[in-house]
Design an enzyme around this catalytic site. Structure first.
Site, PDB file in Angstrom:
ATOM      1  CG  ASP A 215     -10.438  42.511  24.810  1.00 46.36           C
ATOM      2  OD1 ASP A 215     -11.500  41.958  25.120  1.00 46.36           O
ATOM      3  OD2 ASP A 215     -10.351  43.376  23.916  1.00 46.36           O
ATOM      4  CD  GLU A 278     -12.819  38.289  24.197  1.00 47.08           C
ATOM      5  OE1 GLU A 278     -14.029  38.516  24.252  1.00 47.08           O
ATOM      6  OE2 GLU A 278     -11.975  39.151  23.906  1.00 47.08           O
TER       7      GLU A 278
END
Length: 546
Positions: A215, A278
């Site tokens: 993330d 990401e």
């Protein structure tokens, strides 16, 4: 688009030698919203396990689980208070082990989120770090003295609004948080912090996970000099102080790839594992390629090319495809049209009257792209964005920036399983977010009973992709990029597939150079010869010449 853009995007053809994740279809589950097994209104790990047979029936290769770790849930799990345990609302470590075992028995891989840029302010590391300037974890977070006038150390702004610095009276210093003030920034430059992160990854690898989705990885390291960010140079609509800056110093430090290489060395010791980053922001293309370059960093990365796009049209798709050209040293791309941070695509990109046709065209397009593809839970049902009223909002970003920031809650609502059951079969209790008003009609049981449903259509397309080396891992050559038509070829192992999409509501005709040299393998909506109706598309296989 100029002819020079119609170039091949070359892939590694050898299907039998490729790792499992190359060309894979990965199904994202948001645990709070998938299935509630204990009727508390919140989805959980046992609920997911009970529905893994359904997930496997789709024909996907892997499941990505959004965070389920111990957390005060200020940002719904992305504020981790214990990296190595399950939050009680989701279950226990034993429940996670059971989920892994069932998934593997069904042939599914499990990928989990890892949040390495920040923790919760309730994490024991931060509690200790803020207690003094001399404790063993004093340097585990980003602390800095005030300027002589008492103002924050730099002009950096938080994604969620306001300065990215919060004063802490115990240390008489500011701490950095790129997101909520309850999400203090880890000091990943510190060797001890890196050691702990690597040990955390090892903990989950030892429990059998098949990979990680990292993330906000470009936020992992900052400029230690705390240099002010310059103003943004674009003229886009700005709804947050964060939008007024070019984010060149609070993130994206050049040492991030070195950290990723260290992480990769650990992961490679476990065999065929998968890592995907990401990466958002204005510099995401450069960073995605940097983070995946060669064979010593991450396997793949995805950005927000489609997730935040205002329209799905031929140029948007072609521009994204061309960002990943033929380059043996370049990472493998991943694509998503929907996820937990973006509005549902059928509500974002098309009017109500054309939603069903558009959803089918969109699904075929996703299946035909070169790279890994992500399906967000309920995307296979055509779920729409839910308008959650302000008094029911949970999303901290939307609450803080109301009404200018579109709530992420509308894409996180409960999965509808049984049309006529309470809360569409998600839970017998009031769900943490409301079920979409039109979602019961799209429920799994209704679509299972309709052979022409989007659910059955999705299964068919995923089977086509899996059976075709060209669609799974082949080269991609753009053939046509017009105002309404997108056409490209995929090539692998002697197979050539032609993928043609009418991305507009009006019918159109398009013919390849040799229209008789193709055999149609599948169609979407109304296709008659080479005339494509509203949001119609086809996939055709080149006929071998005798």
């Amino acid at each position: 688009m100029p002819d020079t853009a119609l170039l091949p995007v070359t892939a590694d053809h050898h299907a039998k030698d490729r790792p499992w994740w190359k060309g894979a279809t990965i199904y994202q589950i948001y645990p709070r919203s998938f299935a509630d097994s204990n009727d508390d209104g919140i989805g959980d790990l046992p609920g997911i396990t009970r529905h893994l047979d359904y997930v496997a029936s789709l024909g996907v290769d892997a499941v990505w689980l959004s965070p389920f770790f111990t957390s005060p849930m200020k940002d719904f799990g992305y504020d981790v208070a214990n990296y190595r345990d399950v939050d009680p609302i989701f279950g226990t470590l034993a429940d996670f082990d059971a989920l892994i075992a069932r998934a593997h028995a069904l042939g599914l891989k499990i990928i989990i989120d890892q949040v390495y840029s920040h923790t919760s302010d309730e994490h024991p590391w931060f509690v200790e770090s803020r207690s003094s300037r001399t404790n063993p974890k004093a340097n585990w977070y980003v602390w800095a003295d005030a300027k002589p006038d008492g103002s924050p150390p730099s002009n950096w702004q938080s994604v969620f609004g306001g300065p990215a610095w919060t004063w802490d009276a115990r240390r008489r210093q500011y701490y950095l948080h790129n997101f909520l003030k309850e999400q203090p920034q880890l000091h990943v430059h510190d060797a001890d912090v890196q050691d702990e992160i690597v040990d955390t990854a090892k903990f989950w690898l030892d429990r059998g996970v098949d990979g990680f989705r990292l993330d906000a990885i470009n936020f992992t390291m900052h400029d230690p000099a705390l240099t002010d960010n310059p103003p943004a140079s674009d003229n886009s609509l700005k709804t947050r102080p964060f939008d007024y800056q070019a984010h060149v110093h609070n993130q994206s430090h050049p040492d991030i790839p070195l950290f990723l290489e260290r992480l990769r060395r650990l992961i490679d010791g476990y065999g065929d594992r998968f890592t995907v980053a990401e990466v958002g922001g204005a510099d995401s293309d450069r960073e995605m390629k940097l983070f995946t370059r060669g064979n010593t960093r991450l396997n793949s990365a995805y950005g927000f090319d489609f997730l935040y796009a205002s329209a799905l049209d031929p140029k948007t798709v072609a521009d994204a495809i061309l960002l990943w050209p033929a380059d043996a040293d370049l990472g493998w791309p991943s694509w998503a049209f929907e996820n937990h941070d973006a509005p549902r695509a059928v509500s974002r990109w098309v009017d109500i009257g054309n939603r069903d046709a558009f959803a089918r065209m969109k699904m075929l397009l996703l299946v035909c792209l070169r790279g890994n593809i992500f399906l967000y839970y309920g995307e296979e049902l055509g779920l729409t964005q839910v308008e959650v009223p302000f008094d029911l909002l949970q999303d901290p970003e939307a609450i803080a920036n109301w009404p200018l920031t579109l709530s992420r809650d509308g894409a996180r609502t409960p999965m509808p399983w049984i049309a006529d059951a309470r809360n569409a079969g998600f839970s017998n209790a009031t769900p943490w977010l409301p079920v979409g008003g039109d979602h019961a009609a799209l429920a799994v049981d209704r679509q299972e009973g309709d052979p022409d449903s989007l659910l059955h259509f999705t299964r068919r397309l995923l089977a086509l992709r899996k059976a075709s080396p060209a669609l799974a891992i082949g080269d991609l050559t753009l053939v046509e990029v017009s105002s309404c038509v997108l056409a490209f070829e995929r090539h692998a192992d002697g197979e050539t597939m032609l993928c043609v999409f009418n991305m507009a509501a009006d019918p159109t005709e398009w013919r390849p150079a040799q229209p008789d040299g193709w055999r149609v393998r599948d169609t979407v909506n109304t296709v008659e010869g080479w005339t494509l109706g509203s949001y119609a598309a086809l996939v055709a296989e080149r006929i071998a010449r005798s």
